[in-house]
Design an enzyme around this catalytic site. Structure first.
Site, mmCIF file in Angstrom:
data_model
loop_
_atom_site.group_PDB
_atom_site.id
_atom_site.type_symbol
_atom_site.label_atom_id
_atom_site.label_comp_id
_atom_site.label_asym_id
_atom_site.label_seq_id
_atom_site.Cartn_x
_atom_site.Cartn_y
_atom_site.Cartn_z
ATOM 1 N N CYS A 1 22.661 -22.092 -39.388
ATOM 2 C CA CYS A 1 23.632 -23.050 -39.934
ATOM 3 C C CYS A 1 23.756 -24.221 -38.953
ATOM 4 O O CYS A 1 23.507 -24.076 -37.750
ATOM 5 C CB CYS A 1 24.969 -22.330 -40.088
ATOM 6 S SG CYS A 1 26.366 -23.382 -40.504
ATOM 7 N N HIS A 2 24.194 -25.360 -39.466
ATOM 8 C CA HIS A 2 24.358 -26.520 -38.590
ATOM 9 C C HIS A 2 25.355 -26.227 -37.454
ATOM 10 O O HIS A 2 25.261 -26.803 -36.373
ATOM 11 C CB HIS A 2 24.814 -27.744 -39.397
ATOM 12 C CG HIS A 2 24.466 -29.033 -38.741
ATOM 13 N ND1 HIS A 2 23.610 -29.962 -39.294
ATOM 14 C CD2 HIS A 2 24.829 -29.531 -37.539
ATOM 15 C CE1 HIS A 2 23.471 -30.968 -38.457
ATOM 16 N NE2 HIS A 2 24.210 -30.732 -37.393
ATOM 17 N N THR A 3 26.299 -25.324 -37.700
ATOM 18 C CA THR A 3 27.285 -25.008 -36.659
ATOM 19 C C THR A 3 26.617 -24.358 -35.441
ATOM 20 O O THR A 3 27.064 -24.568 -34.308
ATOM 21 C CB THR A 3 28.399 -24.116 -37.242
ATOM 22 O OG1 THR A 3 28.923 -24.759 -38.403
ATOM 23 C CG2 THR A 3 29.522 -23.896 -36.249
ATOM 24 N N HIS B 1 25.564 -16.683 -37.052
ATOM 25 C CA HIS B 1 26.773 -16.145 -37.682
ATOM 26 C C HIS B 1 26.589 -16.002 -39.190
ATOM 27 O O HIS B 1 27.567 -15.903 -39.917
ATOM 28 C CB HIS B 1 27.965 -17.074 -37.392
ATOM 29 C CG HIS B 1 27.774 -18.471 -37.918
ATOM 30 N ND1 HIS B 1 26.998 -19.403 -37.286
ATOM 31 C CD2 HIS B 1 28.230 -19.076 -39.044
ATOM 32 C CE1 HIS B 1 26.990 -20.523 -37.981
ATOM 33 N NE2 HIS B 1 27.726 -20.341 -39.067
ATOM 34 N N GLU B 2 25.312 -15.999 -39.652
ATOM 35 C CA GLU B 2 25.045 -15.977 -41.090
ATOM 36 C C GLU B 2 24.053 -14.842 -41.380
ATOM 37 O O GLU B 2 22.892 -15.088 -41.715
ATOM 38 C CB GLU B 2 24.474 -17.355 -41.502
ATOM 39 C CG GLU B 2 24.511 -17.619 -42.981
ATOM 40 C CD GLU B 2 24.056 -19.039 -43.317
ATOM 41 O OE1 GLU B 2 24.898 -19.886 -43.645
ATOM 42 O OE2 GLU B 2 22.834 -19.307 -43.241
ATOM 43 N N CYS C 1 41.750 -8.532 -41.605
ATOM 44 C CA CYS C 1 42.352 -7.275 -41.130
ATOM 45 C C CYS C 1 43.337 -6.709 -42.137
ATOM 46 O O CYS C 1 43.651 -5.534 -42.133
ATOM 47 C CB CYS C 1 43.025 -7.480 -39.780
ATOM 48 S SG CYS C 1 44.615 -8.351 -39.871
ATOM 49 N N CYS D 1 47.617 -8.732 -40.309
ATOM 50 C CA CYS D 1 48.226 -9.762 -39.450
ATOM 51 C C CYS D 1 49.107 -10.676 -40.309
ATOM 52 O O CYS D 1 48.981 -10.690 -41.540
ATOM 53 C CB CYS D 1 47.151 -10.565 -38.721
ATOM 54 S SG CYS D 1 46.233 -11.680 -39.786
ATOM 55 N N CYS E 1 47.004 -12.777 -42.781
ATOM 56 C CA CYS E 1 46.487 -12.039 -43.945
ATOM 57 C C CYS E 1 47.636 -11.700 -44.898
ATOM 58 O O CYS E 1 47.502 -11.847 -46.120
ATOM 59 C CB CYS E 1 45.799 -10.744 -43.508
ATOM 60 S SG CYS E 1 44.159 -10.987 -42.794
ATOM 61 N N CYS F 1 42.458 -15.066 -40.812
ATOM 62 C CA CYS F 1 42.959 -13.864 -40.128
ATOM 63 C C CYS F 1 43.054 -14.148 -38.629
ATOM 64 O O CYS F 1 42.143 -14.732 -38.035
ATOM 65 C CB CYS F 1 41.971 -12.721 -40.378
ATOM 66 S SG CYS F 1 42.312 -11.211 -39.473
ATOM 67 N N ARG G 1 41.105 -13.558 -33.303
ATOM 68 C CA ARG G 1 40.586 -14.919 -33.131
ATOM 69 C C ARG G 1 40.482 -15.327 -31.652
ATOM 70 O O ARG G 1 39.539 -16.019 -31.259
ATOM 71 C CB ARG G 1 41.456 -15.920 -33.917
ATOM 72 C CG ARG G 1 40.998 -17.369 -33.830
ATOM 73 C CD ARG G 1 39.607 -17.573 -34.421
ATOM 74 N NE ARG G 1 39.115 -18.932 -34.301
ATOM 75 C CZ ARG G 1 38.477 -19.420 -33.234
ATOM 76 N NH1 ARG G 1 38.274 -18.644 -32.178
ATOM 77 N NH2 ARG G 1 38.048 -20.661 -33.227
ATOM 78 N N CYS H 1 27.747 -17.482 -44.525
ATOM 79 C CA CYS H 1 28.400 -18.752 -44.198
ATOM 80 C C CYS H 1 28.211 -19.781 -45.318
ATOM 81 O O CYS H 1 29.143 -20.080 -46.052
ATOM 82 C CB CYS H 1 27.947 -19.324 -42.852
ATOM 83 S SG CYS H 1 28.868 -20.830 -42.442
ATOM 84 N N ARG I 1 17.861 -24.458 -45.873
ATOM 85 C CA ARG I 1 18.213 -23.334 -45.008
ATOM 86 C C ARG I 1 16.952 -22.650 -44.516
ATOM 87 O O ARG I 1 16.052 -22.349 -45.314
ATOM 88 C CB ARG I 1 19.033 -22.309 -45.789
ATOM 89 C CG ARG I 1 20.326 -21.800 -45.225
ATOM 90 C CD ARG I 1 20.927 -22.555 -44.127
ATOM 91 N NE ARG I 1 22.329 -22.234 -43.908
ATOM 92 C CZ ARG I 1 23.215 -23.127 -43.517
ATOM 93 N NH1 ARG I 1 22.879 -24.375 -43.289
ATOM 94 N NH2 ARG I 1 24.472 -22.753 -43.304
#
Ligand code: NAD
Ligand code: AHE
Ligand code: ZN
Length: 375
Positions: free
Chosen positions: A40-42, A62-63, A92, A95, A98, A106, A110, A169, A370
């Protein structure tokens, strides 16, 4: 155990493919064999060194999609053999965030996630005894990774890993921004800025929502046919319009008795703060909603005349498309399997882990939508 990983040792340097050590899952954690991961670009943004939370050395990615191969004490929601998608936005269900039902953000883990460690404050990854940071709680650029159980969505077993990893993602972010965040209605007029891995999913989300007019804006003319492939009705290259981009877009949306013009919904999928302003100002007076999806580097700020907001335009942001991962991701996998949404054509390149840097180059040169690494 030894695992193969693409390690980001330093900002701005290519990832290095090497063997690192991974500790097994502790309480409430799961060990996943990652079968595939998108780029991903992130990931590129963090590797560029401009992410205020960027940590090095780390294992980005993260994907992903994979299989649970071990579970730590106390894990009840998944078991060995389950197919899962890692979640950088966990769920979760306990919290205050949520429970509020007002957000998908959530807050259970974090802070440790941002520090590149598991909830107990330590990393499971190391190299020669020195810790390597986790990334966005996922680190899918390794063939095995450890995640908290609240950060995995169990998915059906017939879904292909090399396609549904994108739901981790890009797909969820784009489609969710339309359906969950903007809540676009049938007949709407929308403008999407940036037709990459996220923007095209916004376009397919708009098609799903029944939008009438879908204007795509990109500085790369090659993206025109991509936008049209997923439902874009008009294309604008800002370089060909000059400084008059906003009035040009507003004019395009004028119809019948409504000569004020402006889109009902606009989406920034570029991460460029100048574009974010254009996206807001291209919204219709009185009700237009502009959704920021793009991530901008540390230090960047957005600006507009307050008048733009006083006259009823709304600026919103969205992370992971407002999706509650454990609840919504399995449904999006069903949408894909039922052919309600498309993924396959957007995966333009399938690479081996050893070729992962090529995936970043393809993205930077606008040659891929992608790239997916298959382990
Ligand atoms: P990408 O590189 O695939 O696509 C970006 C597109 O924007 C490209 O087609 C590029 O030509 C176009 N573009 C660049 N500058 C432009 C400009 N000035 N005007 C118009 N178009 C322009 O990236 P992507 O993977 O689609 O990610 C897009 C953004 O979304 C990134 O900032 C990424 O970090 C962010 N993102 C946010 C979330 C979230 O949860 N909010 C999730 C995923 C990605
Ligand atoms: N560390 C970054 C945060 C960037 C950011 O906003 N990330 C999005 C997901 S992008 C996925 O490709 C997100 O989930 N944000 C909510 C959150 O809690 O981070 C920075 O710029 O500081
Ligand atoms: Zn992403």
């Amino acid at each position: 155990m030894d695992v193969r990983a693409a390690v980001a040792f330093e900002a701005k340097k290519p990832l290095e493919i090497t063997t690192v050590q991974l500790e097994g899952p502790k309480a409430f954690e799961v060990l996943i064999e990652v079968k595939a991961t998108g780029i991903c670009h992130t990931d590129a943004y963090t590797l560029s060194g401009l992410d205020s939370e960027g940590l090095f050395p780390s294992i980005l990615g993260h994907e992903g999609a994979g299989v649970v191969v071990d579970v730590g004490p106390g894990v009840t929601s998944v078991k060995k053999g389950d197919h899962v998608i890692p979640l950088y936005t966990p769920e979760c269900r306990q919290c205050p965030s949520c429970l509020s039902r007002k957000t998908n953000l959530c807050t259970a883990i974090r802070s440790t996630q941002g520090q590149g460690v598991m909830p107990d404050g330590t990393s499971r990854f190391s190299l020669n005894g020195k810790p390597i940071h986790h990334y966005m709680g996922c680190s899918t650029f390794a063939n095995y990774t450890v995640l908290p159980e609240i950060a995995v969505a169990k998915i059906r077993e017939d879904a292909p890993f090399d396609k549904v990893c994108y739901i981790g993602c890009g797909v969820t972010t784009g489609v969710g921004a339309v359906l969950n965040t903007a809540k676009v209605e049938e007949g709407a007029k929308a403008i999407v800025f940036g037709l990459g891995g996220i923007g095209l999913n916004v376009i397919q989300g708009l098609r799903l929502a029944g939008a009438d007019m879908i204007i795509g804006v990109d500085v790369n003319n090659d993206k025109k046919h991509w936008g049209e492939r997923f439902g874009m009705t008009h294309f604008v290259n800002p370089k060909e319009v000059g400084n008059d981009l906003v009035p040009h877009l507003v004019n395009m949306t004028k119809k019948g008795a409504d000569q004020i013009g402006g889109a009902d919904y606009t989406f920034d999928c570029t991460g460029n703060t100048t574009v974010m302003r254009q996206a807001l100002e291209a919204c219709h007076r009185g009700w237009g909603v502009s959704v920021i999806i793009g991530v901008a580097e540390a230090g960047k700020e957005i600006a507009t005349r307050p008048f733009q907001l006083v006259t009823g335009r709304v600026w919103k942001g969205t992370a992971f498309g407002g999706a509650r991962g454990r609840t919504d991701v399995p449904k999006i996998v069903d949408w894909y399997m039922d052919k309600k949404i498309e993924i396959d054509p957007m995966i333009t390149h399938t690479l081996k882990l050893e070729e992962i840097n090529k995936g970043f180059d393809l993205m930077h040169h606008g040659e891929s939508i992608r790239s997916v690494v298959v382990y």
